[in-house]
Enzyme design. Structure first.
Site, PDB file in Angstrom:
ATOM      1  N   MET A  42     102.765  54.662  -2.174  1.00 52.63           N
ATOM      2  CA  MET A  42     102.882  53.208  -2.000  1.00 52.63           C
ATOM      3  C   MET A  42     104.024  52.891  -1.033  1.00 52.63           C
ATOM      4  O   MET A  42     105.144  52.574  -1.430  1.00 52.63           O
ATOM      5  CB  MET A  42     103.107  52.545  -3.361  1.00 52.63           C
ATOM      6  N   ASP A  43     103.725  52.929   0.241  1.00 49.17           N
ATOM      7  CA  ASP A  43     104.743  52.771   1.284  1.00 49.17           C
ATOM      8  C   ASP A  43     104.602  51.408   1.949  1.00 49.17           C
ATOM      9  O   ASP A  43     103.490  50.966   2.235  1.00 49.17           O
ATOM     10  CB  ASP A  43     104.573  53.889   2.324  1.00 49.17           C
ATOM     11  N   GLY A  44     105.740  50.759   2.199  1.00 44.86           N
ATOM     12  CA  GLY A  44     105.717  49.529   2.986  1.00 44.86           C
ATOM     13  C   GLY A  44     106.063  48.256   2.234  1.00 44.86           C
ATOM     14  O   GLY A  44     105.935  47.162   2.785  1.00 44.86           O
ATOM     15  N   THR A 218      99.877  54.431   2.682  1.00 48.81           N
ATOM     16  CA  THR A 218      99.856  53.189   3.443  1.00 48.81           C
ATOM     17  C   THR A 218     100.946  53.171   4.507  1.00 48.81           C
ATOM     18  O   THR A 218     101.751  54.095   4.616  1.00 48.81           O
ATOM     19  CB  THR A 218     100.046  51.994   2.498  1.00 48.81           C
ATOM     20  N   SER A 219     100.954  52.102   5.308  1.00 51.64           N
ATOM     21  CA  SER A 219     101.949  51.782   6.343  1.00 51.64           C
ATOM     22  C   SER A 219     101.857  52.667   7.581  1.00 51.64           C
ATOM     23  O   SER A 219     102.777  52.707   8.395  1.00 51.64           O
ATOM     24  CB  SER A 219     103.381  51.811   5.788  1.00 51.64           C
TER      25      SER A 219
END
Length: 273
Positions: A42-44, A218-219
């Site tokens: 879960m990046d960003g 993500t990101s």
């Protein structure tokens, strides 16, 4: 399109229409192989808040709602295990005030999930907290253990939340536990005292769930960032430019379609390992 997140803000007819479309698409996807385990990096969250001029920490709050949506989508699709990389051991190097805010948010969410009206009880989702829990402050560590206890009897699905986790720490922990177990049985000359994969894997933080078939980050980053290095050797890796709070229904659909296209190839690779 995030069907669950915006349920209260949408016209009821529009929501029901989107819900119907989602169910139809899931029914089509279920004709093919469905992954048993999907993991998310879960990046960003911080970039999401900064891009929208939100207060610090709001991005993580929105990210928690996104995680709830993705869990519901996965359950409706038939995915049994979901893993989320929430907080790396390396994240402790961030500014103390930022780390404290994240710890406070995790405490708040764990208490909420423990309550009987939370979605994990409604959906009968078992919660597993994976990581070096000794690095957490005592109240948060107790809250994590309490959450695991109250959901231990659920079997519809497993949500693993990786907190104070890195794969290198997990491997070192598993090797140490395996050596300790062998040392305790060394007086029994009938037992084999050598280590093998089975000995190590049963002491992994992630031992209660199968290896993930899909890892989604993500990101726009293409790194695993010390996440499930042991377990993801045969996983399909998916990178999306969307920040974590922006990920939604169609990102999941595309990842599963790609998995189905490569299912036979990935299965052969897994057998070779």
């Amino acid at each position: 399109m995030m069907l669950i997140d915006h349920m209260e803000n949408e016209d009821s007819i529009t929501f029901r229409g989107r819900r119907f479309i989602a169910k139809c698409i899931f029914n089509v996807l279920r004709i093919g192989p469905i992954p048993n385990h999907i993991a998310f990096i879960m990046d960003g969250n911080r970039r999401f808040a900064k891009k929208r001029n939100m207060a610090e920490g709001v991005g993580h709050e929105v990210g928690f709602q996104t995680l709830k949506s993705m869990i519901v989508f996965c359950l409706e699709l038939g995915v049994k295990c979901v893993t989320a990389y929430a907080f790396s051991i390396d994240n402790f190097r961030r500014k103390p005030e930022e780390v404290q805010k994240l710890m406070d948010l995790m405490m708040e969410k764990m208490k909420h999930l423990t309550e009987r009206e939370s979605f994990v009880h409604q959906k009968q989702v078992r919660i597993h907290i994976a990581g070096n829990l000794e690095l957490l402050n005592p109240p948060l560590r107790d809250a994590a253990k309490r959450l695991m206890e109250v959901t231990a009897g659920y079997s519809k699905a497993v949500l693993t939340i990786c907190i104070a986790y890195t794969s290198s720490n997990e491997i070192v922990h598993a090797v140490r536990e395996s050596c300790e177990e062998k040392r305790n049985s060394i007086e029994d000359q009938t037992k084999d005292v050598s280590l093998d994969l089975v000995d190590i894997e049963k002491h992994m933080y992630m031992a209660i769930v199968p290896d993930p078939e899909i890892v989604i980050r993500t990101s726009g980053e293409n790194r695993l960032s010390n996440f499930l290095l042991w377990q993801s050797c045969s996983s399909q890796l998916v990178s999306t430019a969307a920040l974590w709070p922006e990920i939604g229904f169609w990102h999941l659909v595309c990842a599963v379609l790609d998995f189905q296209r490569n299912h036979i190839y990935l299965g052969k690779k897994k057998k070779q390992i």
